[in-house]
Design a protein around this motif. Structure first.
Motif, PDB file in Angstrom:
ATOM      1  N   VAL A   1      -1.936  -2.685  -6.706  1.00  0.00           N
ATOM      2  CA  VAL A   1      -2.805  -1.551  -7.035  1.00  0.00           C
ATOM      3  C   VAL A   1      -3.721  -1.304  -5.854  1.00  0.00           C
ATOM      4  CG1 VAL A   1      -4.648  -0.712  -8.550  1.00  0.00           C
ATOM      5  CG2 VAL A   1      -2.750  -2.017  -9.515  1.00  0.00           C
ATOM      6  N   VAL A   2      -3.893  -0.033  -5.504  1.00  0.00           N
ATOM      7  CA  VAL A   2      -4.813   0.355  -4.424  1.00  0.00           C
ATOM      8  C   VAL A   2      -5.954   1.170  -5.027  1.00  0.00           C
ATOM      9  CG1 VAL A   2      -5.079   1.601  -2.248  1.00  0.00           C
ATOM     10  CG2 VAL A   2      -2.954   0.372  -2.731  1.00  0.00           C
ATOM     11  N   LYS A   3      -7.177   0.668  -4.864  1.00  0.00           N
ATOM     12  CA  LYS A   3      -8.373   1.345  -5.392  1.00  0.00           C
ATOM     13  C   LYS A   3      -9.322   1.678  -4.239  1.00  0.00           C
ATOM     14  CE  LYS A   3      -9.583  -2.127  -7.869  1.00  0.00           C
ATOM     15  NZ  LYS A   3     -10.398  -2.967  -8.769  1.00  0.00           N
ATOM     16  N   GLY A   4     -10.420   2.352  -4.582  1.00  0.00           N
ATOM     17  CA  GLY A   4     -11.438   2.662  -3.578  1.00  0.00           C
ATOM     18  C   GLY A   4     -10.996   3.696  -2.564  1.00  0.00           C
ATOM     19  N   ARG A   5     -10.090   4.581  -2.954  1.00  0.00           N
ATOM     20  CA  ARG A   5      -9.575   5.591  -2.033  1.00  0.00           C
ATOM     21  C   ARG A   5     -10.567   6.747  -1.893  1.00  0.00           C
ATOM     22  NH1 ARG A   5      -4.821   7.983  -4.388  1.00  0.00           N
ATOM     23  NH2 ARG A   5      -4.288   8.735  -2.294  1.00  0.00           N
ATOM     24  N   LEU A   6     -10.764   7.180  -0.682  1.00  0.00           N
ATOM     25  CA  LEU A   6     -11.630   8.324  -0.385  1.00  0.00           C
ATOM     26  C   LEU A   6     -10.923   9.227   0.605  1.00  0.00           C
ATOM     27  CD1 LEU A   6     -15.033   6.461   0.238  1.00  0.00           C
ATOM     28  CD2 LEU A   6     -14.393   7.735  -1.826  1.00  0.00           C
ATOM     29  N   THR A   7     -11.129  10.532   0.475  1.00  0.00           N
ATOM     30  CA  THR A   7     -10.629  11.448   1.492  1.00  0.00           C
ATOM     31  C   THR A   7     -11.484  11.302   2.746  1.00  0.00           C
ATOM     32  OG1 THR A   7     -12.088  13.262   0.849  1.00  0.00           O
ATOM     33  CG2 THR A   7      -9.977  13.074  -0.327  1.00  0.00           C
ATOM     34  N   LYS A   8     -11.066  11.932   3.804  1.00  0.00           N
ATOM     35  CA  LYS A   8     -11.847  11.887   5.050  1.00  0.00           C
ATOM     36  C   LYS A   8     -13.222  12.511   4.865  1.00  0.00           C
ATOM     37  CE  LYS A   8      -7.788  11.902   8.066  1.00  0.00           C
ATOM     38  NZ  LYS A   8      -7.029  12.617   9.127  1.00  0.00           N
TER      39      LYS A   8
END
Length: 413
Positions: A86-93
């Motif tokens: 699982v990948v969390k903490g995603r933010l766009t640029k």
């Protein structure tokens, strides 16, 4: 917020994927051209170090829960896709938060049911898919898993000696209990019947299933198939003391369905007049475990059954019934199975799993013999199959038919 990646094993190459972009915007050069099933969420396939990974964009708490559920079901030996992480903490640029992503390994040679439309879905194919789904549902219910969203869309299918083997691909609504009540099992069956009928209606609306076929009638089959299997696997059976052979008969029936019996609950009446038996631990995969022990081949259970039948025929034809079984199996593997599966040109081998290719060659030989009213050596059947059949086979390992995202859909369920 830093990127937070949870994985079952280290895989640094995953860090190279474009996590700062919405999944729908990932560049084409990152994606693998594989057919996608219906989903409430955005799903994409990507190639990572030569392996294909399915990426599903969902809320973080749902992703973690499904990841843990899939891991638990795999530990219980259930046919489900393999969770990677699982990948969390995603933010766009620009710092805009993005949903988490659940990563699972693509099940090679598997197909979502809608991808089979490119091969003209026939009513008997729909029936076989529903039979496979019923077997999957029974297996899950035996370990106490309530699915909550049973459907063809939430399942992947692999060819298995003319039938299909079903794998759970979406567990986000599921719950694991020590034991399911009859009401919970019936609820899953009701959900399955409604969802399958709707999916078949979608196919009919798109012209992929003839108007003469009743989607409701076809979907009702899952109830009949499930109930027959469930009774055979769990029902208490009573018989007279003089009919003790029926204990062995019950075990043989369960083996024929592909299940091993780990334990039987056997009781007798006070006066010793009748015996009562009930399977307590029933484990799926009887045929594939026997084939794996004898040959090292790890295949689906229906494929294993077919290969074991050919092994038995080989043993009889060589008059080796009294020889060591493992030695005969080794000779069959070297002299029959491997020459057949290696006969196809390298560029065609990825079209179909080796065990399924072997099964199809055996079927092809039978049809050749029936038409000519004489037997054919396996070598002749292989050559004829490779020339006349294999070139036109769809490639199950890559793209199969049209993109299912472009097919007609009545409604999200």
């Amino acid at each position: 917020m830093a990127l937070d990646m949870t994985t079952a094993r280290p895989w640094p190459a995953l860090l190279d994927l474009p996590w700062r972009q919405r999944l729908v915007d990932w560049p084409e050069d990152r994606l693998a051209a594989l057919p996608r099933g219906l989903s409430r969420h955005i799903v994409r396939f990507v190639r990572v170090e030569g392996r294909v990974v399915a990426v599903k964009e969902i809320k973080a708490e749902i992703a973690i829960r499904e990841y843990n559920m899939l891991r638990l079901l795999r530990r219980l030996g259930q046919p489900v896709v393999e969770p990677i992480g699982v990948v969390k903490g995603r933010l766009t640029k620009d710092g805009e938060p993005l949903d988490a992503c659940l990563l699972t390994r693509h099940l090679q040679f598997s197909l979502p049911y809608r991808a089979m439309l490119s091969q003209s879905l026939r009513p008997e194919t729909a029936t076989r898919l529903i039979d496979a789904l019923a077997v999957l549902l029974v297996r899950l219910h035996l370990v106490g898993f309530w699915w909550g969203d049973v459907s063809l869309s939430n399942t992947l299918f692999k060819r298995s000696a003319g039938e299909f083997a079903a794998y759970l691909v979406d567990a986000e609504t599921g719950e694991l209990h020590d034991r399911l009540t009859d009401g919970q099992r019936e609820h899953d069956l009701d959900i399955a019947r409604v969802n399958i009928a709707g999916e078949l209606m979608d196919l009919q609306a798109g012209g992929f299933l003839g108007e003469e076929h009743d989607p409701v009638e076809i979907s009702d089959r899952i109830i009949d198939r499930y109930e027959v299997l469930w009774r055979e696997l769990t029902e208490i059976e009573k018989f007279d003391v003089g009919e003790r052979w029926r204990v062995d008969e019950r075990i043989r029936r369960l083996n024929s369905l592909g299940f091993d019996v780990g334990e039987l609950d056997i009781t007798t009446d006070f006066d010793g007049a009748t015996i009562q038996i009930q399977p307590k631990i029933v484990d799926a995969g009887h045929h594939c475990r026997r084939l794996l022990r004898l040959t090292g081949l790890d295949v689906e259970d229906n494929q294993a059954r077919r290969l074991l039948n050919d092994l038995d025929s080989y043993r009889a034809s060589k008059e080796r019934q009294n020889d060591d079984e493992e030695q005969v199996a080794h000779d069959w593997l070297m002299q029959v199975y491997e020459p057949v599966t290696r006969a196809a040109p390298p560029e065609m081998r990825r079209k179909i799993e080796p065990a399924e290719l072997f099964h199809e060659v055996l079927e092809h030989r039978w049809y050749m013999s029936e038409a000519a009213q004489r037997d054919f050596p396996i070598e002749d059947a292989v050559a004829d199959y490779i020339t006349k059949v294999l070139p036109d086979k769809p490639d199950d390992s890559t793209v199969v038919g049209v993109d299912t995202d472009e097919m007609p859909v009545r409604a999200e369920r």
